[in-house]
Write an enzyme that holds these catalytic residues in place. Structure first.
Site, PDB file in Angstrom:
ATOM      1  N   LYS A 178      40.780  22.021  -2.083  1.00 19.72           N
ATOM      2  CA  LYS A 178      40.005  22.527  -3.518  1.00 19.72           C
ATOM      3  C   LYS A 178      41.077  22.894  -4.540  1.00 19.72           C
ATOM      4  O   LYS A 178      42.061  23.619  -4.153  1.00 19.72           O
ATOM      5  CB  LYS A 178      39.103  23.731  -2.923  1.00 19.72           C
ATOM      6  CG  LYS A 178      38.446  24.376  -4.251  1.00 19.72           C
ATOM      7  CD  LYS A 178      37.578  25.675  -3.651  1.00 19.72           C
ATOM      8  CE  LYS A 178      38.069  26.778  -3.194  1.00 19.72           C
ATOM      9  NZ  LYS A 178      37.174  27.849  -3.076  1.00 19.72           N
TER      10      LYS A 178
ATOM     11  N   THR B 153      32.703  12.388  -8.467  1.00 18.15           N
ATOM     12  CA  THR B 153      33.480  11.216  -9.164  1.00 18.15           C
ATOM     13  C   THR B 153      34.713  10.839  -8.206  1.00 18.15           C
ATOM     14  O   THR B 153      34.874  11.179  -7.103  1.00 18.15           O
ATOM     15  CB  THR B 153      33.793  11.609 -10.798  1.00 18.15           C
ATOM     16  OG1 THR B 153      34.363  10.391 -11.206  1.00 18.15           O
ATOM     17  CG2 THR B 153      34.713  12.638 -10.745  1.00 18.15           C
ATOM     18  N   TYR B 154      35.851  10.138  -8.710  1.00 16.95           N
ATOM     19  CA  TYR B 154      37.171   9.698  -8.111  1.00 16.95           C
ATOM     20  C   TYR B 154      38.074  10.364  -9.003  1.00 16.95           C
ATOM     21  O   TYR B 154      38.116  10.294 -10.321  1.00 16.95           O
ATOM     22  CB  TYR B 154      37.095   8.398  -7.710  1.00 16.95           C
ATOM     23  CG  TYR B 154      36.966   7.519  -8.743  1.00 16.95           C
ATOM     24  CD1 TYR B 154      38.007   6.771  -9.381  1.00 16.95           C
ATOM     25  CD2 TYR B 154      35.700   7.058  -9.254  1.00 16.95           C
ATOM     26  CE1 TYR B 154      38.294   5.969 -10.522  1.00 16.95           C
ATOM     27  CE2 TYR B 154      35.745   6.079 -10.523  1.00 16.95           C
ATOM     28  CZ  TYR B 154      36.849   5.694 -10.819  1.00 16.95           C
ATOM     29  OH  TYR B 154      37.014   4.678 -12.014  1.00 16.95           O
TER      30      TYR B 154
ATOM     31  N   SER C  84      35.556   8.665 -13.739  1.00 18.22           N
ATOM     32  CA  SER C  84      36.427   9.125 -12.846  1.00 18.22           C
ATOM     33  C   SER C  84      37.108  10.540 -13.445  1.00 18.22           C
ATOM     34  O   SER C  84      36.340  11.179 -14.447  1.00 18.22           O
ATOM     35  CB  SER C  84      37.954   8.611 -12.881  1.00 18.22           C
ATOM     36  OG  SER C  84      38.551   8.633 -14.133  1.00 18.22           O
TER      37      SER C  84
ATOM     38  N   GLY D  87      33.677   9.030 -18.607  1.00 21.95           N
ATOM     39  CA  GLY D  87      32.511   8.129 -18.366  1.00 21.95           C
ATOM     40  C   GLY D  87      31.227   9.196 -18.193  1.00 21.95           C
ATOM     41  O   GLY D  87      31.396  10.195 -18.995  1.00 21.95           O
ATOM     42  N   ALA D  88      30.281   8.722 -17.447  1.00 21.05           N
ATOM     43  CA  ALA D  88      29.207   9.524 -17.491  1.00 21.05           C
ATOM     44  C   ALA D  88      29.379  11.138 -17.066  1.00 21.05           C
ATOM     45  O   ALA D  88      28.636  11.914 -17.382  1.00 21.05           O
ATOM     46  CB  ALA D  88      28.228   8.771 -16.246  1.00 21.05           C
ATOM     47  N   ALA D  89      30.495  11.363 -16.234  1.00 20.04           N
ATOM     48  CA  ALA D  89      30.715  12.632 -15.731  1.00 20.04           C
ATOM     49  C   ALA D  89      31.040  13.808 -17.125  1.00 20.04           C
ATOM     50  O   ALA D  89      30.773  14.952 -16.944  1.00 20.04           O
ATOM     51  CB  ALA D  89      31.760  12.696 -14.989  1.00 20.04           C
TER      52      ALA D  89
END
Length: 124
Positions: free
Chosen positions: A9, A57-58, A25, A71-73
């Site tokens: 974390k 996400t990654y 990402s 992107g979408a995030a």
């Protein structure tokens, strides 16, 4: 039987950017990737402390001090938001009893202030 436990974390990192037009990402500072033990392309869950959004996400390598949602995030954050970035792992019950996740604390500039293994005393 396997269970899912926190692996690593990054606690309360500051979002430095949000790029809706990027492929996807989260771009993470190389120092934070190294300190946390995250891997490139590893799936992470992100929790936005400012608005309560939770999404996956990654990981990709970012610039020094960077936490940029792509992107979408990017729709879930604003520059300056505080986020918690977590990865998880699947462990057997025996492995889980010995597991100690890595927690990385950062300052407002996303520099590591503390790194520690979480206590496993309650996993007996």
């Amino acid at each position: 039987m396997n269970i899912s436990l926190l692996r690593t974390k990054i606690h309360r990192a500051t979002v430095t950017g949000a790029d809706l037009n990027y492929e996807g990402s989260v771009s993470i500072c190389p120092d934070l990737i190294k300190a946390s033990g995250l891997l490139m392309n590893e799936r992470v869950d992100i929790y936005n402390c400012n608005n309560g959004a939770r999404f996956s996400t990654y990981v990709i390598k970012g610039k020094k001090g960077e936490i940029c949602l792509n992107g979408a995030a990017a729709r879930h954050v604003q520059k300056g938001d505080l986020v918690i970035i977590c990865s998880y792992c699947g462990l057997s019950m025996d492995e889980a009893k010995k597991h100690e996740p890595t927690v990385v604390f950062v300052n407002a500039k996303n520099k590591v202030t503390e790194k520690r293994k979480e206590d496993r005393k309650n996993n007996k």
